[in-house]
Every structure is written in structure tokens, then in C-alpha cells.
Design a protein around this motif. Structure first.
Motif, PDB file in Angstrom:
ATOM      1  N   UNK A 117       0.802  -1.219   0.000  1.00 53.67           N
ATOM      2  CA  UNK A 117       0.000   0.000   0.000  1.00 53.67           C
ATOM      3  C   UNK A 117       0.836   1.271   0.000  1.00 53.67           C
ATOM      4  N   UNK A 118       2.104   1.169   0.435  1.00 53.10           N
ATOM      5  CA  UNK A 118       2.927   2.379   0.456  1.00 53.10           C
ATOM      6  C   UNK A 118       4.409   2.029   0.470  1.00 53.10           C
ATOM      7  N   UNK A 119       5.180   2.799  -0.274  1.00 50.62           N
ATOM      8  CA  UNK A 119       6.649   2.792  -0.211  1.00 50.62           C
ATOM      9  C   UNK A 119       7.057   4.257  -0.124  1.00 50.62           C
ATOM     10  N   UNK A 120       7.337   4.701   1.102  1.00 56.62           N
ATOM     11  CA  UNK A 120       7.490   6.126   1.389  1.00 56.62           C
ATOM     12  C   UNK A 120       8.927   6.443   1.799  1.00 56.62           C
ATOM     13  N   UNK A 121       9.646   7.316   1.069  1.00 53.89           N
ATOM     14  CA  UNK A 121      10.997   7.703   1.473  1.00 53.89           C
ATOM     15  C   UNK A 121      10.960   8.772   2.569  1.00 53.89           C
ATOM     16  N   UNK A 122      11.881   8.677   3.522  1.00 53.35           N
ATOM     17  CA  UNK A 122      11.986   9.723   4.546  1.00 53.35           C
ATOM     18  C   UNK A 122      13.396   9.709   5.109  1.00 53.35           C
ATOM     19  N   UNK A 123      13.705  10.699   5.927  1.00 52.72           N
ATOM     20  CA  UNK A 123      15.025  10.800   6.542  1.00 52.72           C
ATOM     21  C   UNK A 123      14.876  10.860   8.052  1.00 52.72           C
ATOM     22  N   UNK A 124      15.910  10.386   8.754  1.00 51.34           N
ATOM     23  CA  UNK A 124      15.872  10.356  10.211  1.00 51.34           C
ATOM     24  C   UNK A 124      17.283  10.546  10.749  1.00 51.34           C
ATOM     25  N   UNK A 125      17.404  11.285  11.841  1.00 54.38           N
ATOM     26  CA  UNK A 125      18.687  11.441  12.508  1.00 54.38           C
ATOM     27  C   UNK A 125      19.530  12.557  11.940  1.00 54.38           C
ATOM     28  N   UNK A 126      20.751  12.654  12.465  1.00 53.67           N
ATOM     29  CA  UNK A 126      21.615  13.785  12.152  1.00 53.67           C
ATOM     30  C   UNK A 126      22.424  13.611  10.874  1.00 53.67           C
ATOM     31  N   UNK A 127      22.569  12.399  10.379  1.00 56.36           N
ATOM     32  CA  UNK A 127      23.431  12.195   9.206  1.00 56.36           C
ATOM     33  C   UNK A 127      22.940  12.942   7.964  1.00 56.36           C
ATOM     34  N   UNK A 128      21.669  12.907   7.544  1.00 58.55           N
ATOM     35  CA  UNK A 128      20.613  12.036   8.083  1.00 58.55           C
ATOM     36  C   UNK A 128      20.631  10.671   7.422  1.00 58.55           C
ATOM     37  N   UNK A 129      20.002   9.692   8.105  1.00 62.12           N
ATOM     38  CA  UNK A 129      19.833   8.380   7.489  1.00 62.12           C
ATOM     39  C   UNK A 129      18.702   8.451   6.469  1.00 62.12           C
ATOM     40  N   UNK A 130      18.884   7.768   5.357  1.00 65.64           N
ATOM     41  CA  UNK A 130      17.859   7.719   4.309  1.00 65.64           C
ATOM     42  C   UNK A 130      17.135   6.384   4.392  1.00 65.64           C
ATOM     43  N   UNK A 131      15.818   6.447   4.546  1.00 67.05           N
ATOM     44  CA  UNK A 131      15.032   5.241   4.773  1.00 67.05           C
ATOM     45  C   UNK A 131      13.824   5.171   3.844  1.00 67.05           C
ATOM     46  N   UNK A 132      13.295   3.957   3.743  1.00 66.14           N
ATOM     47  CA  UNK A 132      11.970   3.748   3.198  1.00 66.14           C
ATOM     48  C   UNK A 132      11.061   3.254   4.319  1.00 66.14           C
ATOM     49  N   UNK A 133       9.828   3.730   4.301  1.00 66.45           N
ATOM     50  CA  UNK A 133       8.780   3.194   5.173  1.00 66.45           C
ATOM     51  C   UNK A 133       7.846   2.386   4.284  1.00 66.45           C
TER      52      UNK A 133
END
Length: 218
Positions: free
Chosen positions: A195-211
Motif C-alpha cells: 500500500x505504500x513505499x514512502x521515502x523519509x530521513x531520520x537522525x543527524x546524518x541524516x539516514x535515508x530510509x523507506x517506510x
């Protein structure tokens, strides 16, 4: 012993010592992913969290009224979670199990309403182990149940840095990460409703993630 097993053993020890040395290392507030997941899980009664660590997200789910079963391979992290749950009067809503997700989940078929895993799948797991884990998640989810997970991916700033272990796994600062190509996410969604593949960032680097949000349909 295979290289993967040696790496897994080192990572278990590393996380144990990290949680002991840095209690509440990720803070007391929930992750952005957990806030999102709680809104998606709103019809669920119970949530299985894999890789719960010291429990910031498990506690958030419990505060929101869910019954939470938190699993992690770090006994130290889960001990911190139980202490915090007691202090907040949430102990009745939170259970914990020390478990390595390289082994089958110790739960019956179709026994969980929802499953959440924040950056657990991108730990030092091989692609084969990740596929086996997602199959286990599907097994324990009830039909219609939702799985929300997050992973670091190959556009992350740390991809390719540090010690390579093969299979897109790199160790940096003592932490080993399996960086996901998009193709792996799509492979893991086979047999699910993605239903979803959502890119976002987290943290100070920042880390690059998918939700990633996917639902078991049968």
C-alpha cells in the motif's frame, strides 16, 4: 562457523553493550515511523514489534491503547522496556520476548493483528534471512493484518562506507547495516498488498530510509 554467523554474534554482543552503556539511547519519544504505524493500526487490538530495543515505540503503542508484544535479541534493551512500562503503569499492556529473528517467530499462525519493525530488517541479516523473516511475519499475521517496516536503502550516505560484508551489508562504527535496493522491497511484497513505499530521513546524518506498508490479504 560461517561469516554471517560470526557477524551476527558480534552484533548481538555489540547491541547488548550499547544498551547497557547508553540507556534510552534513542530517547523517550516515539519514532516518526511508530506515530504513522499507530494511525494505520488503529483498528488493531495488538501489535507485535520486532527489534523493539529499549522500547520507545512499544511504549508509545501501549499509551495509544494497543496490547504490545515486543521482541528483541537484546535482553538489556527489553529489561529497560519492562522497567519503563512498570513506571508508566503500562505493564499489563506490554509483554517481552528475547528472540533472534533469524529463528522462526515463537508465535502461532494468524495470532497478531499488526506487526511493526523500525530498522530491524536492515540489520546484519542476509537477503535469505530477510525473506524468511517476512514469510514468518506473514504467517503470524491475521488475514487483513498490516506490516509496517522501515529500512535504510542504497541512497543512504553510509552505503558503501566502512567494512563490507557482502550482500549490501556494511559495518560502520560497530553497527552492521543491510542497505536495501528498491528491488528487494518489491520482492518482499510479493504475495502481499503493497500500500505504500514512502521515502523519509531520520537522525543527524541524516539516514535515508523507506517506510513500507503492506497487508496480508488472505
Amino acid at each position: 562457523m560461517a561469516d554471517g554467523e560470526r557477524l551476527a554474534g558480534r552484533q548481538r554482543g555489540h547491541w547488548q553493550e550499547t544498551y547497557r552503556a547508553h540507556p534510552r539511547m534513542y530517547g523517550a519519544g516515539p519514532s516518526e515511523a511508530a506515530v504513522y504505524a499507530a494511525s494505520v493500526f488503529r483498528e488493531a487490538g495488538d501489535v507485535l514489534e520486532l527489534g523493539a530495543g529499549h522500547g520507545r515505540d512499544a511504549l508509545y503503542f501501549a499509551r495509544r491503547g494497543f496490547t504490545v508484544h515486543a521482541m528483541d535479541f537484546s535482553a538489556a534493551g527489553l529489561a529497560q522496556l519492562r522497567t519503563a512500562a512498570e513506571a508508566e503503569g503500562l505493564a499489563a499492556r506490554v509483554t517481552t520476548t528475547v528472540h533472534d529473528v533469524r529463528e522462526p517467530l515463537p508465535l502461532p499462525d494468524a495470532s497478531a493483528d499488526a506487526v511493526f519493525a523500525h530498522m530491524l530488517l536492515c540489520m546484519a541479516l542476509s537477503t535469505e534471512e530477510i525473506h524468511s523473516l517476512v514469510a514468518e511475519v506473514r504467517r503470524v499475521l491475521r488475514p487483513g493484518g498490516t506490516f509496517v517496516y522501515t529500512v535504510r536503502h542504497t541512497a543512504d550516505a553510509h552505503y558503501g562506507a566502512g567494512t563490507p560484508h557482502g550482500d549490501d551489508i556494511y559495518e560502520h562504527g560497530g553497527f552492521a547495516v543491510h542497505f536495501f535496493p528498491r528491488s528487494l522491497v518489491l520482492d518482499l511484497a510479493h504475495g502481499w498488498h503493497l500500500t505504500e513505499l514512502h521515502p523519509f530521513e531520520e537522525g543527524d546524518l541524516p539516514r535515508s530510509l523507506w517506510r513500507v506498508t503492506q497487508t496480508r490479504e488472505d
